[in-house]
Motif scaffolding. Structure first.
Motif, PDB file in Angstrom:
ATOM      1  N   GLN A  32       0.819  -1.212   0.000  1.00 14.46           N
ATOM      2  CA  GLN A  32       0.000   0.000   0.000  1.00 14.46           C
ATOM      3  C   GLN A  32       0.853   1.263   0.000  1.00 14.46           C
ATOM      4  OE1 GLN A  32      -2.847  -0.370  -1.154  1.00 14.46           O
ATOM      5  NE2 GLN A  32      -4.287   0.084   0.484  1.00 14.46           N
ATOM      6  N   SER A  33       1.966   1.215   0.717  1.00 10.87           N
ATOM      7  CA  SER A  33       2.853   2.369   0.750  1.00 10.87           C
ATOM      8  C   SER A  33       3.408   2.663  -0.643  1.00 10.87           C
ATOM      9  CB  SER A  33       3.992   2.120   1.736  1.00 10.87           C
ATOM     10  OG  SER A  33       4.833   3.248   1.849  1.00 10.87           O
ATOM     11  N   ASP A  34       3.738   1.606  -1.395  1.00 10.85           N
ATOM     12  CA  ASP A  34       4.206   1.800  -2.769  1.00 10.85           C
ATOM     13  C   ASP A  34       3.097   2.377  -3.653  1.00 10.85           C
ATOM     14  OD1 ASP A  34       6.725   0.857  -2.209  1.00 10.85           O
ATOM     15  OD2 ASP A  34       6.296  -1.198  -2.857  1.00 10.85           O
ATOM     16  N   ARG A  35       1.905   1.870  -3.487  1.00 12.81           N
ATOM     17  CA  ARG A  35       0.783   2.332  -4.318  1.00 12.81           C
ATOM     18  C   ARG A  35       0.472   3.807  -4.070  1.00 12.81           C
ATOM     19  NH1 ARG A  35      -3.579  -2.568  -3.306  1.00 12.81           N
ATOM     20  NH2 ARG A  35      -2.664  -4.096  -4.761  1.00 12.81           N
ATOM     21  N   ASN A  36       0.490   4.195  -2.807  1.00  6.64           N
ATOM     22  CA  ASN A  36       0.037   5.536  -2.439  1.00  6.64           C
ATOM     23  C   ASN A  36       1.169   6.532  -2.208  1.00  6.64           C
ATOM     24  OD1 ASN A  36      -2.783   4.730  -2.338  1.00  6.64           O
ATOM     25  ND2 ASN A  36      -2.277   3.642  -0.456  1.00  6.64           N
ATOM     26  N   GLY A  37       2.386   6.069  -2.312  1.00 11.33           N
ATOM     27  CA  GLY A  37       3.520   6.960  -2.149  1.00 11.33           C
ATOM     28  C   GLY A  37       4.091   6.991  -0.750  1.00 11.33           C
ATOM     29  N   ARG A  38       3.247   6.728   0.241  1.00 13.78           N
ATOM     30  CA  ARG A  38       3.687   6.693   1.634  1.00 13.78           C
ATOM     31  C   ARG A  38       2.557   6.140   2.496  1.00 13.78           C
ATOM     32  NH1 ARG A  38       2.549  12.569   3.935  1.00 13.78           N
ATOM     33  NH2 ARG A  38       1.201  13.384   2.306  1.00 13.78           N
ATOM     34  N   PHE A  39       2.881   5.801   3.732  1.00 10.39           N
ATOM     35  CA  PHE A  39       1.906   5.357   4.722  1.00 10.39           C
ATOM     36  C   PHE A  39       1.367   6.606   5.416  1.00 10.39           C
ATOM     37  CE2 PHE A  39       1.562   3.852   9.329  1.00 10.39           C
ATOM     38  CZ  PHE A  39       0.254   3.399   9.190  1.00 10.39           C
ATOM     39  N   VAL A  40       0.154   6.987   5.057  1.00  9.48           N
ATOM     40  CA  VAL A  40      -0.389   8.265   5.523  1.00  9.48           C
ATOM     41  C   VAL A  40      -1.195   8.053   6.804  1.00  9.48           C
ATOM     42  CG1 VAL A  40      -1.673  10.341   4.884  1.00  9.48           C
ATOM     43  CG2 VAL A  40      -0.489   9.031   3.123  1.00  9.48           C
ATOM     44  N   HIS A  41      -0.495   8.086   7.917  1.00 12.70           N
ATOM     45  CA  HIS A  41      -1.137   7.953   9.227  1.00 12.70           C
ATOM     46  C   HIS A  41      -0.148   8.456  10.261  1.00 12.70           C
ATOM     47  CE1 HIS A  41      -3.247   6.232  12.702  1.00 12.70           C
ATOM     48  NE2 HIS A  41      -2.058   5.827  13.097  1.00 12.70           N
ATOM     49  N   GLY A  42      -0.638   9.048  11.329  1.00 11.60           N
ATOM     50  CA  GLY A  42       0.266   9.448  12.402  1.00 11.60           C
ATOM     51  C   GLY A  42      -0.357  10.448  13.346  1.00 11.60           C
ATOM     52  N   PHE A  43       0.214  10.537  14.558  1.00  8.32           N
ATOM     53  CA  PHE A  43      -0.210  11.491  15.569  1.00  8.32           C
ATOM     54  C   PHE A  43       0.992  12.339  15.989  1.00  8.32           C
ATOM     55  CE2 PHE A  43      -3.166   7.923  15.993  1.00  8.32           C
ATOM     56  CZ  PHE A  43      -4.386   8.583  15.930  1.00  8.32           C
ATOM     57  N   THR A  44       0.751  13.589  16.240  1.00 10.59           N
ATOM     58  CA  THR A  44       1.827  14.532  16.563  1.00 10.59           C
ATOM     59  C   THR A  44       2.749  14.019  17.663  1.00 10.59           C
ATOM     60  OG1 THR A  44       0.443  16.409  15.906  1.00 10.59           O
ATOM     61  CG2 THR A  44       2.316  16.874  17.364  1.00 10.59           C
ATOM     62  N   TYR A  45       2.171  13.451  18.717  1.00  9.15           N
ATOM     63  CA  TYR A  45       2.962  13.070  19.879  1.00  9.15           C
ATOM     64  C   TYR A  45       3.352  11.589  19.892  1.00  9.15           C
ATOM     65  CZ  TYR A  45       1.324  17.627  21.366  1.00  9.15           C
ATOM     66  OH  TYR A  45       1.044  18.971  21.425  1.00  9.15           O
ATOM     67  N   ALA A  46       3.050  10.859  18.811  1.00 13.75           N
ATOM     68  CA  ALA A  46       3.393   9.438  18.760  1.00 13.75           C
ATOM     69  C   ALA A  46       4.905   9.254  18.849  1.00 13.75           C
ATOM     70  CB  ALA A  46       2.866   8.825  17.472  1.00 13.75           C
ATOM     71  N   GLY A  47       5.334   8.316  19.685  1.00 12.72           N
ATOM     72  CA  GLY A  47       6.764   8.087  19.861  1.00 12.72           C
ATOM     73  C   GLY A  47       7.471   9.222  20.560  1.00 12.72           C
ATOM     74  N   HIS A  48       6.733   9.989  21.353  1.00 12.32           N
ATOM     75  CA  HIS A  48       7.310  11.133  22.052  1.00 12.32           C
ATOM     76  C   HIS A  48       8.559  10.694  22.819  1.00 12.32           C
ATOM     77  CE1 HIS A  48       7.715  14.547  24.754  1.00 12.32           C
ATOM     78  NE2 HIS A  48       6.788  15.200  24.049  1.00 12.32           N
ATOM     79  N   PRO A  49       9.669  11.409  22.691  1.00 10.96           N
ATOM     80  CA  PRO A  49      10.918  10.951  23.304  1.00 10.96           C
ATOM     81  C   PRO A  49      10.870  10.833  24.821  1.00 10.96           C
ATOM     82  CG  PRO A  49      11.141  13.188  22.425  1.00 10.96           C
ATOM     83  CD  PRO A  49       9.857  12.637  21.903  1.00 10.96           C
ATOM     84  N   VAL A  50      10.099  11.692  25.485  1.00 11.13           N
ATOM     85  CA  VAL A  50       9.997  11.608  26.944  1.00 11.13           C
ATOM     86  C   VAL A  50       9.181  10.378  27.340  1.00 11.13           C
ATOM     87  CG1 VAL A  50       9.236  12.767  29.052  1.00 11.13           C
ATOM     88  CG2 VAL A  50      10.249  14.104  27.174  1.00 11.13           C
ATOM     89  N   ALA A  51       8.049  10.196  26.697  1.00 11.23           N
ATOM     90  CA  ALA A  51       7.203   9.038  27.000  1.00 11.23           C
ATOM     91  C   ALA A  51       7.936   7.738  26.678  1.00 11.23           C
ATOM     92  CB  ALA A  51       5.902   9.120  26.210  1.00 11.23           C
ATOM     93  N   ALA A  52       8.650   7.710  25.561  1.00 10.26           N
ATOM     94  CA  ALA A  52       9.381   6.502  25.181  1.00 10.26           C
ATOM     95  C   ALA A  52      10.495   6.204  26.181  1.00 10.26           C
ATOM     96  CB  ALA A  52       9.944   6.656  23.771  1.00 10.26           C
TER      97      ALA A  52
END
Length: 456
Positions: free
Chosen positions: A313-333
């Protein structure tokens, strides 16, 4: 003692704060219970009153309250890299290390980790990934999702559709079409006389298969389940249930998503509820004890099958279009990494296994109480069923107001716990000691005695 002064926290809360799972109108008169600090298994209100929190907040404060080591890690991480995102290939060491650690812990082979901010976000994202996968393999008609009556999977619009509790749908115009609900595996409440756990499990498996056939297997995308049904008060699966269900899912090529938001990281006596009940999911969602509730963070773990679809799907659409601003936040991680280190250092799984017979034995002794119909649990999660008639399993009518009585009588014992209707749910911090378990059981017996006096 409540404070009605204009500038008191009590008055300011009424003026400004909208509370989840609270009667909006009643709160204007009753107001909040304001907590100011916590230590271990205990929290303290603004007047210094101490409460034993037997629910670990919302199933999540696995290391108790006020963990200074995690606070220091958060402080150090915030000084070093207070925020950065993981969009468009950007990364940071905390996101990398946490993902590697999670993959090393998985109960079955997993390929990648997608960090998110909450259990709700994790389940919502997992729904999108399920649909993303089936579109990738050119089966867009596989879109319907089956969850279970009585389950809870989060509070986003999609998660509430996964949730099989009508009160979560009321007033919102939900659920959306395409979300289906099969039977809850609640043996004590729903078995018929003379039916063994294995027979009950087979009946539920047959019912699930019938639902799939009626809807069309070619339209079913995934089956959602938490290993222990937290939303109905810590309901354990009966013998043979997941073995039979997983066989049906494989038969009709339906993806299996395990919601480990409550059960993950030791709660059931193993690192994952999937290990406790021999599950082999395609996707795992986790949160809560991932950071011992000290930071908002969650993760979606996907197997290689899902990841291969994502590449298409990423190849078909150019990228994986999903995400949240604070996802993987360095402090939380960073806090999550340290939490996992602590679990390993103190042998948290070993401690839970050591406390399990004491915990379940203490609560199990309450089955002799006139109000208790059943006690069931594993690890450090359990449910106590309160009934009007032990022989028939009859519940008290709504006019009795049992939930309010249970809550009020628990507070008289300075005890905070979760109740779902007539069922008491227990999920204390995983660091609980034998002495604290005995203290907890004593308080529960006292609240049951008070309640019995009121309903007799």
């Amino acid at each position: 003692m409540k404070h009605f002064e204009a500038n008191s926290p009590f008055a300011r809360d009424i003026a400004a704060v909208l509370h989840p799972h609270t009667n909006v109108r009643a709160h204007l008169e009753k107001g909040p219970e304001i907590f100011t600090r916590g230590k271990g298994l205990f929290v303290y209100d603004e007047d210094g009153r101490e409460y034993f929190d037997a629910a670990a907040g919302l199933w999540c404060a696995s290391l108790g309250f006020g963990v200074e080591r995690l606070a220091q890690v958060a402080y150090d991480a915030m000084k070093n890299l207070g925020y950065y995102q993981i969009f468009r290939g950007a990364s940071h060491s905390a996101a990398i290390e946490l993902s590697e650690r999670l993959l090393a812990l998985t109960p079955c082979p997993m390929s990648k980790v997608l960090l998110q901010c909450s259990g709700s976000e994790a389940n919502d994202t997992a729904v999108k990934l399920v649909w993303y996968y089936w579109n990738a393999v050119d089966k867009p008609e596989k879109r319907k999702i089956i969850s279970r009556k009585g389950s809870y999977h989060g509070s986003t619009t999609i998660d509430v559709c996964l949730t099989g509790k009508p009160e979560f749908h009321a007033g919102f115009g939900l659920p959306f079409p395409g979300f289906l609900y099969t039977d809850m595996p609640y043996y004590y409440r729903h078995h018929v006389d003379g039916e063994s756990e294995e027979q009950f499990s087979q009946r539920l498996a047959d019912s699930l298969e019938q639902l799939i056939l009626e809807e069309g297997p070619e339209t079913i995308a995934a089956f959602w389940a938490d290993p222990v049904v937290g939303g109905s008060g810590a309901v354990l699966p009966p013998k043979g249930y997941f073995e039979k269900v997983q066989a049906i899912l494989r038969k009709y090529d339906i993806l299996f998503v395990a919601d480990e938001v409550i059960c993950g990281f030791g709660r059931t006596g193993n690192m994952w509820g999937s290990q406790t009940f021999s599950l082999t999911p395609d996707i795992i969602t986790c949160a809560k004890a991932l950071s011992a509730a000290m930071q908002p963070i969650s993760a979606v773990l996907i197997n290689d099958r899902i990841f291969e679809g994502m590449k298409i799907q990423s190849d078909r659409n150019g990228r994986f279009v999903h995400g949240f601003t604070y996802a993987g936040h360095p402090v939380a991680a960073a806090v999550a990494i340290e939490t996992l280190k602590i679990y390993d250092e103190i042998d948290m799984i070993g401690h839970v296994k050591a406390m399990e017979p004491i915990f379940l034995g203490g609560l199990g002794a309450l089955k002799d109480h006139p109000l208790v119909g059943d006690v069931a649990g594993c690890g450090l999660i359990a449910g106590v069923e309160v009934v009007a008639d032990k022989k028939t399993r009859a519940m008290f009518p709504a006019s009795v107001g049992l939930p309010a009585k249970l809550e009020a009588n628990a507070l008289k014992q300075d005890l905070i716990l979760r109740h779902v209707g007539n069922r008491l749910a227990f999920s204390p911090a995983l660091i609980i000691t034998e002495a604290e378990i005995n203290d907890l059981v004593s308080r529960v017996k006292a609240l049951l005695d008070l309640t019995l006096a009121e309903v007799s």
